[in-house]
Scaffold this motif. Sequence first.
Motif, PDB file in Angstrom:
ATOM      1  N   THR A 104       0.835  -1.198   0.000  1.00 14.82           N
ATOM      2  CA  THR A 104       0.000   0.000   0.000  1.00 14.82           C
ATOM      3  C   THR A 104       0.871   1.250   0.000  1.00 14.82           C
ATOM      4  OG1 THR A 104      -1.743  -1.179   1.187  1.00 14.82           O
ATOM      5  CG2 THR A 104      -1.831   1.234   1.234  1.00 14.82           C
ATOM      6  N   GLY A 105       1.951   1.215   0.773  1.00 16.12           N
ATOM      7  CA  GLY A 105       2.881   2.342   0.771  1.00 16.12           C
ATOM      8  C   GLY A 105       3.475   2.570  -0.603  1.00 16.12           C
ATOM      9  N   LEU A 106       3.851   1.490  -1.276  1.00 16.32           N
ATOM     10  CA  LEU A 106       4.392   1.631  -2.633  1.00 16.32           C
ATOM     11  C   LEU A 106       3.339   2.150  -3.603  1.00 16.32           C
ATOM     12  CD1 LEU A 106       6.654  -1.527  -3.128  1.00 16.32           C
ATOM     13  CD2 LEU A 106       7.356   0.840  -2.763  1.00 16.32           C
ATOM     14  N   TRP A 107       2.123   1.646  -3.481  1.00 20.46           N
ATOM     15  CA  TRP A 107       1.047   2.056  -4.389  1.00 20.46           C
ATOM     16  C   TRP A 107       0.799   3.561  -4.287  1.00 20.46           C
ATOM     17  CZ3 TRP A 107      -1.607  -0.331  -8.164  1.00 20.46           C
ATOM     18  CH2 TRP A 107      -2.760   0.279  -8.632  1.00 20.46           C
ATOM     19  N   ASN A 108       0.825   4.075  -3.068  1.00 19.27           N
ATOM     20  CA  ASN A 108       0.521   5.489  -2.829  1.00 19.27           C
ATOM     21  C   ASN A 108       1.742   6.398  -2.898  1.00 19.27           C
ATOM     22  OD1 ASN A 108      -2.301   5.141  -2.386  1.00 19.27           O
ATOM     23  ND2 ASN A 108      -1.826   4.319  -0.370  1.00 19.27           N
ATOM     24  N   ALA A 109       2.912   5.842  -3.070  1.00 20.62           N
ATOM     25  CA  ALA A 109       4.138   6.646  -3.074  1.00 20.62           C
ATOM     26  C   ALA A 109       4.239   7.474  -4.348  1.00 20.62           C
ATOM     27  CB  ALA A 109       5.351   5.732  -2.954  1.00 20.62           C
ATOM     28  N   THR A 110       4.907   8.601  -4.219  1.00 20.87           N
ATOM     29  CA  THR A 110       5.133   9.467  -5.379  1.00 20.87           C
ATOM     30  C   THR A 110       6.542   9.231  -5.913  1.00 20.87           C
ATOM     31  OG1 THR A 110       5.852  11.231  -3.914  1.00 20.87           O
ATOM     32  CG2 THR A 110       3.533  11.244  -4.583  1.00 20.87           C
ATOM     33  N   MET A 111       6.792   8.015  -6.321  1.00 22.26           N
ATOM     34  CA  MET A 111       8.089   7.676  -6.902  1.00 22.26           C
ATOM     35  C   MET A 111       7.847   7.027  -8.251  1.00 22.26           C
ATOM     36  SD  MET A 111       9.213   4.380  -4.535  1.00 22.26           S
ATOM     37  CE  MET A 111       8.813   4.932  -2.905  1.00 22.26           C
ATOM     38  N   THR A 112       8.904   6.873  -9.003  1.00 23.49           N
ATOM     39  CA  THR A 112       8.760   6.287 -10.333  1.00 23.49           C
ATOM     40  C   THR A 112       8.403   4.806 -10.210  1.00 23.49           C
ATOM     41  OG1 THR A 112      11.087   5.672 -10.500  1.00 23.49           O
ATOM     42  CG2 THR A 112      10.477   7.886 -11.266  1.00 23.49           C
ATOM     43  N   VAL A 113       7.871   4.276 -11.293  1.00 24.12           N
ATOM     44  CA  VAL A 113       7.489   2.862 -11.310  1.00 24.12           C
ATOM     45  C   VAL A 113       8.716   1.973 -11.109  1.00 24.12           C
ATOM     46  CG1 VAL A 113       6.449   1.043 -12.718  1.00 24.12           C
ATOM     47  CG2 VAL A 113       5.492   3.332 -12.749  1.00 24.12           C
ATOM     48  N   SER A 114       9.852   2.394 -11.636  1.00 22.10           N
ATOM     49  CA  SER A 114      11.066   1.586 -11.462  1.00 22.10           C
ATOM     50  C   SER A 114      11.502   1.552  -9.997  1.00 22.10           C
ATOM     51  CB  SER A 114      12.200   2.101 -12.351  1.00 22.10           C
ATOM     52  OG  SER A 114      12.538   3.423 -12.004  1.00 22.10           O
ATOM     53  N   GLU A 115      11.336   2.659  -9.276  1.00 28.21           N
ATOM     54  CA  GLU A 115      11.661   2.663  -7.849  1.00 28.21           C
ATOM     55  C   GLU A 115      10.707   1.750  -7.079  1.00 28.21           C
ATOM     56  OE1 GLU A 115      13.312   6.896  -6.435  1.00 28.21           O
ATOM     57  OE2 GLU A 115      11.436   7.037  -7.597  1.00 28.21           O
ATOM     58  N   LYS A 116       9.428   1.818  -7.426  1.00 26.56           N
ATOM     59  CA  LYS A 116       8.449   0.944  -6.782  1.00 26.56           C
ATOM     60  C   LYS A 116       8.789  -0.520  -7.049  1.00 26.56           C
ATOM     61  CE  LYS A 116       4.591   4.209  -6.980  1.00 26.56           C
ATOM     62  NZ  LYS A 116       3.198   4.439  -7.407  1.00 26.56           N
ATOM     63  N   GLY A 117       9.175  -0.800  -8.286  1.00 27.20           N
ATOM     64  CA  GLY A 117       9.573  -2.162  -8.635  1.00 27.20           C
ATOM     65  C   GLY A 117      10.795  -2.614  -7.857  1.00 27.20           C
ATOM     66  N   PHE A 118      11.752  -1.706  -7.678  1.00 28.27           N
ATOM     67  CA  PHE A 118      12.949  -2.034  -6.903  1.00 28.27           C
ATOM     68  C   PHE A 118      12.583  -2.423  -5.479  1.00 28.27           C
ATOM     69  CE2 PHE A 118      16.057  -0.501  -3.781  1.00 28.27           C
ATOM     70  CZ  PHE A 118      17.133  -1.313  -4.090  1.00 28.27           C
ATOM     71  N   TYR A 119      11.794  -1.599  -4.811  1.00 21.68           N
ATOM     72  CA  TYR A 119      11.429  -1.889  -3.422  1.00 21.68           C
ATOM     73  C   TYR A 119      10.573  -3.152  -3.311  1.00 21.68           C
ATOM     74  CZ  TYR A 119      13.421   2.571  -2.062  1.00 21.68           C
ATOM     75  OH  TYR A 119      14.289   3.604  -1.839  1.00 21.68           O
ATOM     76  N   GLY A 120       9.676  -3.356  -4.262  1.00 24.51           N
ATOM     77  CA  GLY A 120       8.882  -4.587  -4.266  1.00 24.51           C
ATOM     78  C   GLY A 120       9.747  -5.819  -4.452  1.00 24.51           C
TER      79      GLY A 120
END
Length: 153
Positions: free
Chosen positions: A32-48
């Motif tokens: 949920t934090g990643l979904w709502n974060a204001t970061m690029t999709v690649s950053e979200k993918g990295f953290y996931g």
Amino acid sequence: MSYQPSSPAKPTAAFVGASWAVLFLGVLSFATGLWNATMTVSEKGFYGAVLLLGLFAAVSLQKSVRDRAEGLPVSALYLGLSWSVVGIATVMLAVGLWNSDMARSEKGFYGLAFAMTMFAAVAVQKNVRDMLQHRAPSHAAPAPAVAPTIVAR
């Protein structure tokens, strides 16, 4: 004479439920934090990906350590790799958070969700293993001996 560890106590339903709930809550919170974060999709993918890598490594490490403690063969290479990947996932998360532009509170949120989820994954794996051992017979009956057949020629 080989050492056979005693069967561990069956985990309580409360501990099993709490372990699964914390694992679910941790993964859901992180996602949920990643979904709502204001970061690029690649950053979200990295953290996931770091979360998934960490979860797999934590479960693998717990299983390896438990197998070795019970006298089951585990190669030193696999055990070392399991430890290394847990460390690598943790370092990757720490470096990613350190270098991000997120607020400190957001960085803390991801760090705590990661740690909580890793711990919960180990607890769930332990519970699964304990329940399997509790259900298995303490000493399996030996296989019946098969008498050799004599063939007349």
